[in-house]
Each structure stands twice: as structure tokens, then as C-alpha cells.
Design a protein around this motif. Structure first.
Motif, mmCIF file in Angstrom:
data_model
loop_
_atom_site.group_PDB
_atom_site.id
_atom_site.type_symbol
_atom_site.label_atom_id
_atom_site.label_comp_id
_atom_site.label_asym_id
_atom_site.label_seq_id
_atom_site.Cartn_x
_atom_site.Cartn_y
_atom_site.Cartn_z
ATOM 1 N N HIS A 3 7.786 -33.563 -35.121
ATOM 2 C CA HIS A 3 6.323 -33.580 -35.181
ATOM 3 C C HIS A 3 5.826 -32.840 -36.419
ATOM 4 N N ARG A 4 6.422 -31.715 -36.732
ATOM 5 C CA ARG A 4 6.005 -30.931 -37.881
ATOM 6 C C ARG A 4 6.164 -31.726 -39.182
ATOM 7 N N LEU A 5 7.273 -32.425 -39.319
ATOM 8 C CA LEU A 5 7.506 -33.211 -40.529
ATOM 9 C C LEU A 5 6.606 -34.435 -40.595
ATOM 10 N N LEU A 6 6.382 -35.072 -39.455
ATOM 11 C CA LEU A 6 5.496 -36.232 -39.439
ATOM 12 C C LEU A 6 4.058 -35.814 -39.732
ATOM 13 N N ALA A 7 3.647 -34.670 -39.228
ATOM 14 C CA ALA A 7 2.301 -34.187 -39.516
ATOM 15 C C ALA A 7 2.136 -33.924 -41.015
ATOM 16 N N ALA A 8 3.194 -33.430 -41.671
ATOM 17 C CA ALA A 8 3.129 -33.187 -43.107
ATOM 18 C C ALA A 8 2.948 -34.481 -43.888
ATOM 19 N N ARG A 9 3.397 -35.577 -43.310
ATOM 20 C CA ARG A 9 3.239 -36.883 -43.950
ATOM 21 C C ARG A 9 1.960 -37.597 -43.510
ATOM 22 N N GLY A 10 1.187 -36.952 -42.665
ATOM 23 C CA GLY A 10 -0.031 -37.580 -42.163
ATOM 24 C C GLY A 10 0.227 -38.603 -41.086
ATOM 25 N N LEU A 11 1.350 -38.457 -40.365
ATOM 26 C CA LEU A 11 1.743 -39.460 -39.372
ATOM 27 C C LEU A 11 1.708 -38.945 -37.947
ATOM 28 N N ALA A 12 1.345 -37.697 -37.738
ATOM 29 C CA ALA A 12 1.210 -37.141 -36.389
ATOM 30 C C ALA A 12 -0.159 -36.487 -36.294
ATOM 31 N N HIS A 13 -0.977 -36.950 -35.361
ATOM 32 C CA HIS A 13 -2.362 -36.495 -35.271
ATOM 33 C C HIS A 13 -2.680 -35.798 -33.950
ATOM 34 N N GLY A 14 -1.726 -35.770 -33.038
ATOM 35 C CA GLY A 14 -1.930 -35.074 -31.780
ATOM 36 C C GLY A 14 -1.279 -33.703 -31.814
ATOM 37 N N PRO A 15 -1.346 -32.968 -30.716
ATOM 38 C CA PRO A 15 -0.764 -31.621 -30.676
ATOM 39 C C PRO A 15 0.756 -31.661 -30.680
ATOM 40 N N SER A 16 1.350 -30.636 -31.254
ATOM 41 C CA SER A 16 2.807 -30.502 -31.229
ATOM 42 C C SER A 16 3.275 -30.199 -29.804
ATOM 43 N N PRO A 17 4.444 -30.682 -29.418
ATOM 44 C CA PRO A 17 4.952 -30.380 -28.071
ATOM 45 C C PRO A 17 5.068 -28.882 -27.837
ATOM 46 N N ALA A 18 4.693 -28.435 -26.659
ATOM 47 C CA ALA A 18 4.819 -27.019 -26.308
ATOM 48 C C ALA A 18 6.293 -26.627 -26.299
ATOM 49 N N PRO A 19 6.619 -25.441 -26.795
ATOM 50 C CA PRO A 19 8.029 -25.057 -26.880
ATOM 51 C C PRO A 19 8.641 -24.640 -25.552
#
Length: 308
Positions: free
Chosen positions: A219-235
Motif C-alpha cells: 500500500h505504501r508503494l502504491l500510494a507513492a505512485r498515486g495508485l492507492a487512495h484508501g487507508p493503509s491496512p491497520a498493523p
């Protein structure tokens, strides 16, 4: 290549934004992507649905595209025990027909556990899968994994041949990840392998916490590419940990089945490989000849695959 503490690459440039409409996410691979180790309501869940929930602001659709214009539609084709051949021959055509925006391909550990292991064949199959998905317009997700001998704590003569094979698989995955500019997680380092809390009782599959860490890394890497727009999974795990009785039951049923299947296939070959290790140690040559043979096979596989 630069990675963070959870194995996520941090040197990937931003890419295209998430397309308008449902986000189609195809998952190819084996039990790692099937979700083994993370049981919810009597079924395996795993990192892929956890990641899918955070790809779009509206979350994961269980009813298909009509359920929400910006939801994520997940097609998980991963099957426990799958080999690179299965991903290439069975999962690849179905994934391409799905026309995914994102496609994860994580496979290879089961290949290392077979007497028929061939790094050249694995490289060609994986390259074909990634080529077709890339041509279909999918952003690709890949990961390298630890070798099972280390995770199971096998004695050195048994563990070294498996480690040698998994290193070759990971080298192929790294080369192809660079070729296709994939979103890549490096999960074979000590940060991952030595954290017991991330792994299930069988030491071969992540537990819920581990699957959440994988999902968060992607999710972190996809968000950096503008490809994840929802919240990151809870750890933190949301499910209560399995009881001792549940763990023992799982190991006695599924775990025993795995051992029996591998014993018929891998064990005779692994004993031969271990015998070769011991003979080289006895005659004073150590592992150098075996390492050199594996390196030569890897080099030939990379030359044949990357030189096309």
C-alpha cells in the motif's frame, strides 16, 4: 535498490493515477497470496484483500463493479501448492482476460521444493506471465521470499540446497522486477525472517500480523505512485490469536498433509542434495563447487531471459 525496514522499495518514481471506475486487482501465485495463515470466518483471507480494501476510497467490492464505481474488484487466482507452471498455464490467461489495473505475481517457493526444479524454466515462465500482464496495461506487484529451509530451521546439509535455490529464484524476481518496473517488496532479509510475530505456527506462511505487514508495504508503494487512495491496512491483528488446541489441530491436519506430499516428491531429492553437500565437505572442497554450479545455471537463465 533502496528498501525500508519492512522491505518496501523506496526508490520507485511516481506513476499514473488510479483509473476512473472500478479498480480491478488480479492476484496470481500460491498459498502466500491465497492467504494461508490468516483465517477469518473459517476461510483464508491474507494480504491481498487487506490491500484491496485500501486501494480506493470506497474499499473492496464483493459484488462486482456494480457495487460501486470506485471500489476495488478483487480476483484472487492464487492456489496453495501452485508452481510457476501453474501460474503460467492456468492463472495467467484468466488474469489477462480480467483486464486488471493491478496484478500481483508471487511464486517460486514451491518450485524450490520439487525434484524437478529448473531455474531456467522458472525464469521463462515468470517472464511470460509478467510480459502478458504488462502488455495488458497492469501495474505489476512482485516480492521475493525467504528460503523454506531457513524458516523451518533445517540442519545445514538440508537447508543449504534450498537456500541456494531460493536465492536463484529471488535473483530472477529482482531482474524481472527491474525490467517491468514492478512494485516490489523485499521480504527475504533479516527484518522479515527473524520477526517471529509475523509468522504462523508452520513457519512457512505469515500469520495475520505478517499478512497485514505485506499489505501495508504494498500500500505504501502504491500510494507513492498515486495508485492507492484508501487507508493503509491497520498493523495490529483484528482476530484473536489461534488457541494452542487450534494450532495443534491445524499442524496435525494441514501441516501433516504438507509434509507427506513433500516427502513423496522432495525428500528423496533433498536427501541426495544433502549427500552431495556432505561429500564435498568430507573431501575438503566445501560448498564452492555446488555454489558455482548454481551460479552458472542462474547466469544462463538470466542471459536467456533478459537477453531476448
Amino acid at each position: 535498490m533502496t528498501v525500508d525496514s519492512l522491505g518496501a522499495r523506496t526508490d520507485v518514481p511516481p506513476g499514473p493515477k488510479t483509473p476512473v471506475g472500478p479498480v480491478r486487482f488480479a492476484v496470481l501465485g500460491d498459498s502466500f497470496s491465497e492467504g494461508v495463515g490468516d483465517r477469518v470466518a473459517g476461510a483464508w483471507r491474507g494480504w491481498a484483500p487487506l490491500l484491496a480494501e485500501g486501494l480506493s476510497a470506497e474499499g473492496l467490492s464483493s459484488a462486482g463493479p456494480a457495487a460501486g464505481a470506485r471500489q476495488t474488484v478483487l480476483l484472487n487466482l492464487a492456489v496453495g501448492g501452485a508452481l510457476s507452471r501453474d501460474v503460467d498455464e492456468d492463472q495467467r490467461p484468466r488474469a489477462v482476460a480480467f483486464r486488471p489495473h493491478l496484478a500481483s505475481v508471487v511464486v517460486g517457493v514451491n518450485d524450490t521444493l520439487r525434484r524437478t526444479f529448473d531455474i531456467g524454466l522458472l525464469a521463462r515462465r515468470l517472464d511470460r506471465v509478467l510480459t502478458d500482464l504488462d502488455a495488458a496495461g497492469a501495474v505489476l506487484l512482485t516480492a521475493c521470499l525467504p528460503d523454506p529451509g531457513r524458516m523451518l530451521g533445517l540442519p545445514p546439509p538440508l537447508a543449504r540446497p534450498l537456500a541456494r535455490r531460493q536465492r536463484s529464484v529471488n535473483a530472477v524476481v529482482h531482474a524481472l522486477s527491474d525490467r517491468y518496473d514492478t512494485v516490489h517488496l523485499h521480504l527475504a532479509d533479516d527484518t522479515w525472517t527473524e520477526n517471529r510475530a509475523l509468522w504462523s505456527a508452520d513457519r512457512l506462511h505469515p500469520g495475520e500480523r505478517g499478512h497485514r505487514a505485506v499489505a501495508a508495504g504494498f500500500h505504501r508503494l502504491l500510494a507513492a505512485r498515486g495508485l492507492a487512495h484508501g487507508p493503509s491496512p491497520a498493523p495490529e491483528p483484528a482476530q484473536p490469536p489461534p488457541t494452542r488446541a487450534e494450532t495443534l489441530l491445524w499442524l496435525a491436519t494441514a501441516g501433516t498433509g504438507w509434509v507427506l506430499r513433500r516427502s513423496r516428491d522432495l525428500l528423496p531429492q533433498l536427501l541426495l542434495l544433502a549427500g552431495a553437500e556432505l561429500r564435498h565437505w568430507a573431501d575438503g572442497t566445501g560448498t564452492e563447487p555446488l555454489d558455482a554450479r548454481a551460479d552458472a545455471a542462474l547466469a544462463a537463465a538470466l542471459t536467456a531471459t533478459m537477453g531476448r
